[in-house]
Design a protein around this motif. Structure first.
Motif, short mmCIF file in Angstrom:
data_model
loop_
_atom_site.label_atom_id
_atom_site.label_comp_id
_atom_site.label_asym_id
_atom_site.label_seq_id
_atom_site.Cartn_x
_atom_site.Cartn_y
_atom_site.Cartn_z
N CYS A 167 0.81 -1.22 0.00
CA CYS A 167 0.00 0.00 0.00
C CYS A 167 0.85 1.27 0.00
O CYS A 167 0.33 2.36 -0.18
CB CYS A 167 -0.92 0.01 1.22
N LEU A 193 -6.61 -3.33 -7.82
CA LEU A 193 -7.26 -2.53 -6.78
C LEU A 193 -8.70 -2.97 -6.56
O LEU A 193 -9.17 -3.01 -5.41
CB LEU A 193 -7.21 -1.04 -7.18
N THR A 196 -8.82 -6.23 -4.56
CA THR A 196 -8.48 -6.06 -3.14
C THR A 196 -9.42 -5.07 -2.45
O THR A 196 -9.12 -4.54 -1.38
CB THR A 196 -7.02 -5.58 -2.99
N SER A 197 -10.56 -4.80 -3.08
CA SER A 197 -11.63 -3.96 -2.52
C SER A 197 -11.22 -2.51 -2.29
O SER A 197 -11.79 -1.81 -1.46
CB SER A 197 -12.13 -4.56 -1.19
N LYS A 198 -10.21 -2.05 -3.03
CA LYS A 198 -9.81 -0.64 -2.95
C LYS A 198 -10.50 0.13 -4.07
O LYS A 198 -9.88 0.58 -5.04
CB LYS A 198 -8.28 -0.52 -3.07
N GLU A 201 -9.71 3.94 -4.75
CA GLU A 201 -8.40 4.08 -5.40
C GLU A 201 -8.48 3.67 -6.86
O GLU A 201 -7.82 4.26 -7.73
CB GLU A 201 -7.35 3.25 -4.67
#
Length: 881
Positions: A167, A193, A196-198, A201
């Motif tokens: 990160c 992203l 990975t549930s970002k 972002e």
């Protein structure tokens, strides 16, 4: 047949080798298992040492027979090169055997073989999947050492690794790994992203991609549109992406069209989803299934079934995912008949053994059927049940009330080698909570710690519920402290359970912890806190929560309004309770029950009965709680015949079966009316086994009417059921005293002391300026001001010639201490509100009545049973205890 003919027509080893290579090349390109038939002739001819031939055969095994068979062949190969290792390692990565893939990579390095870009790429992908950042960094070092850092394939793989695992590196800086970062590189980062549930972002990176002059392709939009719709970024983001893909001229292929449909379905815009599906004539089973699933998600079951019909009319047959969605539709509307129809179709097409269909069948039968039989049959039909299969079965048994069986199934699941997920654990913890089994809860908690399962929000909340529900508040707080994040469910669950345990003061302290965690109250948590204030009978806190409900807009929620009615009623302020009730747009049954109960407990008997008539005129049907309040009201108001009419009308008119509590109220009603033998007859003929409460109720009535023989019989029966209840001895002693038999009364009290029994300490509490003050009987107060005030009040009563009699123990009672403090602390125009954990004694009742003859104050005492509102020398109970 093709393979066998070619092999049989080959005579020379050279021609045979070429033929085998042609067969393997053909079968590899088309993933045909038949190519394996050349393996045996290769061994017979002695060509197993041919590395090129063996590598082609290894590739075929990996594609067609899985990594196990491929590994077996690899181990038998006399010679291996980088292609051999890479083929096997790539197969493991492709089949998600990532840990074994990295083991193979270590073995390859140990054998002295130098990896190429394809080997390194596969190993890096496994590192990304496992989150093995350190291992990936070492491979990155090898990439640099081998001079492959500018390789496009490796660069893209490294971007994926760092985006998922580190990160600290800003995503756009990772483009340094890729020469001339193109759409593939940007899309890889966005994809990582998203995975990975970002999500925020990912969208920010998409904006930077556009700013950098790189135009997205269909894969970019598929990834972005696949993000959940609960981003907190507004529901319009999906529509913006849709408009942009049109602006950029991205071709609307089936994959992209399906992603757009799924996005609109998640946003509850099925009309837009259908419009998109009609923009091009191309359909496949995946697109149709997305449409059907979208209708199911939006509770449009009829439309989902119609879509299935349209799908089949277009010549496309449903697959396992289609049927799973349709079975989920049946579960959502609890339609067993619809589910059975889809089940029959599943059997006709031979999909009943499919894991997805099987799981949906288990879920459907467990939710829709009154028994667990068909759900168990569906489960047994699954060849290899996975965690979802087991969880659906366990949840089904728990929902049907078979909590112990669900715990046994959980043990079977573990024995079968299936690891539970967070939903399994939260489900089984819910079963433990229902059973109030602290032992099972601790075992599960131990298992969670031992296996190092992350205590996510769902599991943590379930643990809090199980511990708090079992009366272990300290353990519940401990779990909360270990959770990385807490949400509104965490605190609402705890507050509700503390209320059930009667620890209302601790329930109110939860508010402070919520504020520290910056978790805002919702209507459910607010209702719990208002109920806690009601349980304590504290007016100021209740009013503060009422103000918060206005500021937050929750005053329109029935759950909050109903709690406020209850709270004001419990504080003896029926004027405020009625004002809140009148503001409810559509009062429900709970609203009316709260009003009727409040009026009855506050001694407003005629108003309570009138409210019941209004409830019926409003078209709201009464329930068992309504009649419990009505019979109680009639008992307190000495309305014997009307109370009997209400009781017998329950079954006759409203088809409500009386419960044990209703019979207790009936016995109290008859007992107060002096019809003791009739009350005894009710106990002997009721369809329930009598408990000590109903015997004590009749014992109290015997005390009121001086019936010693029946009272002694009731006391004997009570003691047989609960020999350690001091209230029985005290009631019997009071019966003897009132009947002129003090010796028997003293002997009864002596017997109680000899058996080591003591009554619960009598306590009073009151709230002044948002602080709760506690007063206990038989305790000397160190506050001289309170003692002096109480002495002056007693002196004033005596000086005015009122018939005041000192208490036998010569000590101040808790009510007297609380009253003196109230006179000193509570503003003159405000009523003094005192709460008591037991019935008010006759001495204190008389004392307060005498006091209000010359002190112009309204004094409200809430004891264990009812309210006593004292004013001008009168009490609202009118002499009824």
């Amino acid at each position: 047949m093709l393979c066998s003919k070619k092999v049989s027509n080959s005579f020379s080893p050279c021609r045979f080798r070429e033929t085998c290579l042609q067969v393997l090349s053909l079968c590899n390109s088309q993933t045909l298992k038949e190519g394996a038939c050349v393996h045996s002739p290769i061994i017979k001819v002695g060509l197993q040492h041919d590395l090129y031939l063996s590598n082609n055969l290894l590739c075929l095994y990996a594609k067609c027979f899985g990594v196990g068979q491929a590994r077996h062949l690899f181990d038998e190969m006399p010679h291996r090169d980088v292609v051999s290792w890479t083929t096997l390692l790539s197969a493991h990565t492709r089949n998600k055997h990532h840990f074994e893939a990295l083991q193979l990579f270590d073995m390859m390095l140990g054998s002295g073989q130098c990896p190429n870009e394809f080997t390194l790429s596969s190993a890096l992908r496994s590192c990304s999947a496992l989150g093995e950042f350190e291992f990936g960094a070492k491979i990155h070092a090898s990439v640099v050492k081998l001079g492959l850092e500018l390789n496009h394939v490796l660069g893209t793989t490294l971007v994926d690794l760092y985006t998922k695992c580190d990160c600290t590196v800003e995503p756009h800086k990772l483009l340094a790994f890729v020469k001339d970062g193109d759409v593939v590189s940007w899309t890889t980062m966005i994809s990582s992203l998203v995975e990975t549930s970002k999500w925020s972002e990912a969208l920010q990176l998409y904006v930077k991609m556009i700013e950098a002059g790189i135009y997205p392709n269909e894969f970019t939009f598929v990834k972005l549109l696949g993000m959940p719709s609960f981003l907190g970024l507004g529901k319009g983001y999906g529509k913006v992406l849709h408009s942009q893909l049109i602006t950029f001229g991205v071709e609307m292929n089936l994959m992209l069209k399906t992603a757009i449909i799924c996005m609109y379905a998640k946003c509850r815009r099925m009309e837009d989803a259908i419009k998109v599906s009609q923009q091009t004539p191309k359909y496949d089973v995946c697109l149709w299934t997305s449409i059907i699933s979208g209708f199911v998600q939006n509770s449009q079951v009829r439309e989902a079934v119609n879509a299935l019909v349209d799908m089949e009319l277009s010549g496309i047959l449903p697959n396992n995912f289609t049927y799973a969605s349709l079975l989920n539709a049946s579960s959502s509307v609890l339609s067993l008949e619809l589910g059975e129809q889809f089940h029959s179709r599943v059997i006709m097409v031979g999909l009943e053994g499919d894991i997805y269909v099987g799981n949906a069948l288990v879920d459907m039968y467990m939710k829709c059927s009154h028994t667990t039989t068909n759900g168990v049959k569906a489960f047994r039909g699954i060849a290899l049940p996975n965690v979802i299969s087991w969880t659906s079965l366990i949840a089904g048994f728990a929902e049907h009330g078979f909590e112990e069986e669900s715990v046994q199934l959980f043990a079977e699941m573990q024995a079968a080698g299936v690891q539970p997920n967070s939903f399994t654990l939260s489900t089984i913890l819910g079963a433990c909570s229902k059973m109030k089994s602290i032992i099972q809860t601790k075992k599960l908690h131990g298992y969670i710690i031992k296996t190092q399962v992350d205590i996510d929000m769902a599991v943590g909340n379930a643990l809090v519920d199980a511990y708090a529900g079992g009366g272990m508040a300290d353990e519940a707080w401990s779990v909360i402290g270990m959770m990385n994040h807490r949400d509104i469910i965490t605190y609402t669950t705890l507050a509700a359970r503390l209320n059930q345990q009667g620890d209302h003061e601790m329930a109110l302290r939860v508010i402070t912890h919520m504020c520290n965690d910056e978790v805002k109250m919702d209507e459910f948590s607010l209702a719990s806190f208002i109920s806690a204030a009601a349980g304590l009978g504290i007016m100021e806190t209740g009013k503060q929560l009422h103000c918060y409900s206005f500021k937050s807009g929750f005053e329109r929620c029935n759950s909050v309004s109903n709690s406020l009615v209850h709270s004001y009623s419990k504080c003896g302020s029926m004027r405020d309770a009625y004002r809140v009730f009148k503001d409810i747009t559509e009062p429900d049954r709970v609203s009316w029950n709260g009003l009727i109960s409040g009026l009855a407990s506050n001694g407003l008997i005629s108003d309570a009965l009138s409210a019941f008539d209004d409830m019926r005129l409003a078209g709201v049907k009464p329930d068992s709680v309504t009649f419990l309040s009505l019979i109680f009201a009639c008992s307190q108001g000495s309305l014997l015949n009307q109370g009997l009419d209400y009781f017998y009308s329950m079954e006759k008119t409203y088809h409500i079966t009386p419960k044990l509590d209703h019979y207790v109220c009936l016995v109290d009603l008859l007992g107060r009316g002096g019809r003791l033998e009739e009350a005894m007859g009710v106990i002997e003929t009721m369809p329930f086994k009598p408990d000590s409460v109903i015997y004590k109720t009749l014992l109290n009535a015997c005390n009121l009417h001086g019936n010693v023989p029946l009272g002694e019989d009731m006391a004997r029966r009570c003691l047989e059921l609960d020999p350690c209840d001091p209230a029985i001895y005290l009631l019997l002693a009071s019966l003897y005293d009132n009947a002129g038999l003090p010796d028997f009364g003293d002997k009864t009290r002596k017997l109680m002391r000899e058996r080591g029994l003591r009554r619960s300490p009598r306590q009073c509490w009151m709230e002044v300026k948002s602080k709760i003050y506690l007063f206990s009987a038989r305790e000397k107060i160190g506050n001289d001001e309170i003692n002096e005030k109480l002495e002056s009040l007693i002196t004033e009563i005596k000086n005015r010639g009122y018939p005041y009699q000192e208490s036998e123990d010569k000590l101040y009672h808790s009510e007297q201490l609380a009253l003196a403090f109230g006179v000193l602390s509570v503003p003159t125009l405000a009523p003094i509100r005192i709460n008591k954990n037991s019935l008010i004694c006759t001495h204190c009742h008389s004392f307060i009545m005498l006091l209000t003859q010359f002190v112009d104050r309204e004094i409200i005492v809430r004891d264990r049973k009812r309210f006593h509102v004292f004013k001008d020398g009168q009490c609202s109970c009118r002499g009824h205890s």
